[in-house]
Design an enzyme around this catalytic site. Structure first.
Site, PDB file in Angstrom:
ATOM      1  CG  ASP A  16       5.062  -0.718  -0.814  1.00  0.00           C
ATOM      2  OD1 ASP A  16       4.857  -1.945  -0.616  1.00  0.00           O
ATOM      3  OD2 ASP A  16       4.273  -0.020  -1.491  1.00  0.00           O
ATOM      4  CG  ASP A  20      -1.355  -8.204   2.976  1.00  0.00           C
ATOM      5  OD1 ASP A  20      -1.494  -8.903   4.005  1.00  0.00           O
ATOM      6  OD2 ASP A  20      -1.206  -8.696   1.850  1.00  0.00           O
ATOM      7  CG  ASN A 165      -5.195  -0.749  -6.543  1.00  0.00           C
ATOM      8  OD1 ASN A 165      -4.400  -0.108  -7.221  1.00  0.00           O
ATOM      9  ND2 ASN A 165      -4.815  -1.732  -5.744  1.00  0.00           N
ATOM     10  CD  GLU A 171      -0.777  -3.043  -8.139  1.00  0.00           C
ATOM     11  OE1 GLU A 171      -0.527  -2.971  -6.933  1.00  0.00           O
ATOM     12  OE2 GLU A 171       0.093  -2.884  -9.023  1.00  0.00           O
ATOM     13  CG  HIS A 247      -4.967  -9.934   3.722  1.00  0.00           C
ATOM     14  ND1 HIS A 247      -4.225  -9.315   4.716  1.00  0.00           N
ATOM     15  CD2 HIS A 247      -6.264  -9.768   4.066  1.00  0.00           C
ATOM     16  CE1 HIS A 247      -5.036  -8.824   5.636  1.00  0.00           C
ATOM     17  NE2 HIS A 247      -6.288  -9.084   5.270  1.00  0.00           N
ATOM     18  CG  ASP A 249       1.569  -6.600  -0.362  1.00  0.00           C
ATOM     19  OD1 ASP A 249       1.697  -6.545  -1.590  1.00  0.00           O
ATOM     20  OD2 ASP A 249       1.245  -5.618   0.330  1.00  0.00           O
TER      21      ASP A 249
HETATM   22  C1  BDR Z   1      -0.521  -3.125  -3.640  1.00  0.00           C
HETATM   23  O1  BDR Z   1      -0.347  -1.735  -3.363  1.00  0.00           O
HETATM   24  C2  BDR Z   1      -0.124  -1.536  -1.986  1.00  0.00           C
HETATM   25  O2  BDR Z   1      -0.948  -0.565  -1.474  1.00  0.00           O
HETATM   26  C3  BDR Z   1      -0.271  -2.875  -1.312  1.00  0.00           C
HETATM   27  O3  BDR Z   1       0.709  -3.022  -0.317  1.00  0.00           O
HETATM   28  C4  BDR Z   1      -0.060  -3.869  -2.425  1.00  0.00           C
HETATM   29  O4  BDR Z   1       1.303  -4.200  -2.579  1.00  0.00           O
HETATM   30  C5  BDR Z   1      -1.947  -3.371  -4.037  1.00  0.00           C
HETATM   31  O5  BDR Z   1      -2.260  -2.613  -5.157  1.00  0.00           O
HETATM   32 CA    CA Z   2       2.969  -3.522  -0.907  1.00  0.00          CA
END
Ligand code: BDR
Ligand code: CA
Length: 330
Positions: A16, A20, A165, A171, A247, A249
């Protein structure tokens, strides 16, 4: 190493593309062992067409326009409304933009590209999944034998009994499409490797601002591109107490290309919460104390120094962008 140089690692990058993710694309284009066969696009971080543009722009800045096809994939999660991370990433490219040349984006759907490439080369191609898992789950649903044809699946997602996050529990990649993530973990892929947000990215995939500034000042178009890509996310991360540029990804792809970067990993049973709204997308990671059959290896520690040294080498590469990129001084 063969007489013709290092053995290259074939993979499809499912992304997506914002921030990163684009750094991961740079690894796919420029790392000497990377053999990136396709970039497949999935709904995630920012607007779908912004993501396509960000990926195309990354090929252009690296002067690799014809390196591999870009395929549009699923534009929304399997059952949920799309949730974006544009508060974290802005447009994912720091305002840079570019006209995509006609024909640069394939007319083949990402899911069909995954099925076709793995049929042509059964057992050879890995998937590197750095966005929500919608495309991969759709490929499993469309053709169950896909699972046997994939060499390995490297997934960025979840936290290993740590913080989320997008919510306290989850996540982003697993939160956006938890049903897809659960389908993938239950599918029976032979070798699943997971790079998590917490603790892995927050410790070993994190570049403190002082180090970040050294990379952004390398003086190459790629270093300037990197700064534009990452400034917005760095500012966001710092505003929520994350002390550096994240970072996850590019670290995921680097772990496939350079397995020595994985310092510790263990088998876990990973399941993703699909029924609770409170903990939607939570990754339940059971270690060997529990009586559960493992379905993944979760990376527990990575060689951060070696990873960022590779990133530095990559951004030092001199390239002449193949197309004009508005907002990038070259
Ligand atoms: C993931 O979510 C996206 O915002 C970033 O690209 C990464 O893949 C981290 O939670
Ligand atoms: Ca991503």
């Amino acid at each position: 190493m063969s007489v013709n140089g290092p053995t290259r690692v074939p993979f499809i990058l499912d992304t997506d593309s914002a921030q990163d993710d684009c750094v991961a694309i740079l690894f796919g284009l420029l790392d000497p062992v990377a053999d990136m066969r396709a970039i497949t696009m999935v709904a995630g971080n920012v607007g779908f067409e912004e993501q396509v543009r960000n990926a195309a722009m990354t090929l252009a800045v690296a002067d690799r326009l014809d390196h591999c096809p870009i395929h549009r994939g699923c534009t929304q999660p399997l059952t949920r409304a799309w949730a974006s991370a544009s508060d974290v990433h802005g447009d994912g490219a720091g305002g840079m933009t570019m006209c995509i040349p006609e024909g640069m984006v394939s007319t083949t759907h990402a899911v069909d590209a995954m099925l076709e490439l793995t049929s042509q080369h059964p057992g050879e191609i890995s998937l590197v999944c750095i966005g929500p898992l919608t495309n991969v789950a759709a490929a499993v649903i469309k053709d169950r034998s896909f699972v046997e044809r994939v060499k390995s699946v490297y997934i960025m997602g979840g936290s290993n009994n740590g913080r989320g996050n997008i919510t306290a529990a989850a996540e982003f990649n697993f939160y956006v499409d938890p049903e897809a993530a659960q389908i993938v973990f239950e599918a029976g892929f032979a070798n699943v490797v997971v790079v998590t947000w917490d603790p892995l990215t927050l410790r070993d995939g994190l570049l403190p601002r002082s180090e970040y500034e050294k990379l952004t000042q390398l003086g190459t178009p790629l270093a300037r591109f990197f700064k534009k890509l990452c400034d917005h996310t760095l500012a966001y991360d710092e505003s929520v107490g994350v002390p550096g540029s994240t970072h996850p990804d590019s670290l995921t792809l680097a772990c496939l290309l350079h397995p020595e970067l994985i310092v510790a990993s263990s088998p876990y049973r990973v399941d993703v919460e699909t029924s609770s709204e409170l903990t939607r997308g939570y990754s339940n990671m059971q270690w060997d104390k529990f009586d559960a059959i493992p379905n993944a290896h979760v990376v527990e520690a990575a060689d951060s120094k070696a990873f960022f040294a590779r990133l530095r080498d990559l951004l030092s590469t001199a390239t002449t962008p193949a197309l004009p990129i508005t907002g990038l001084d070259v």
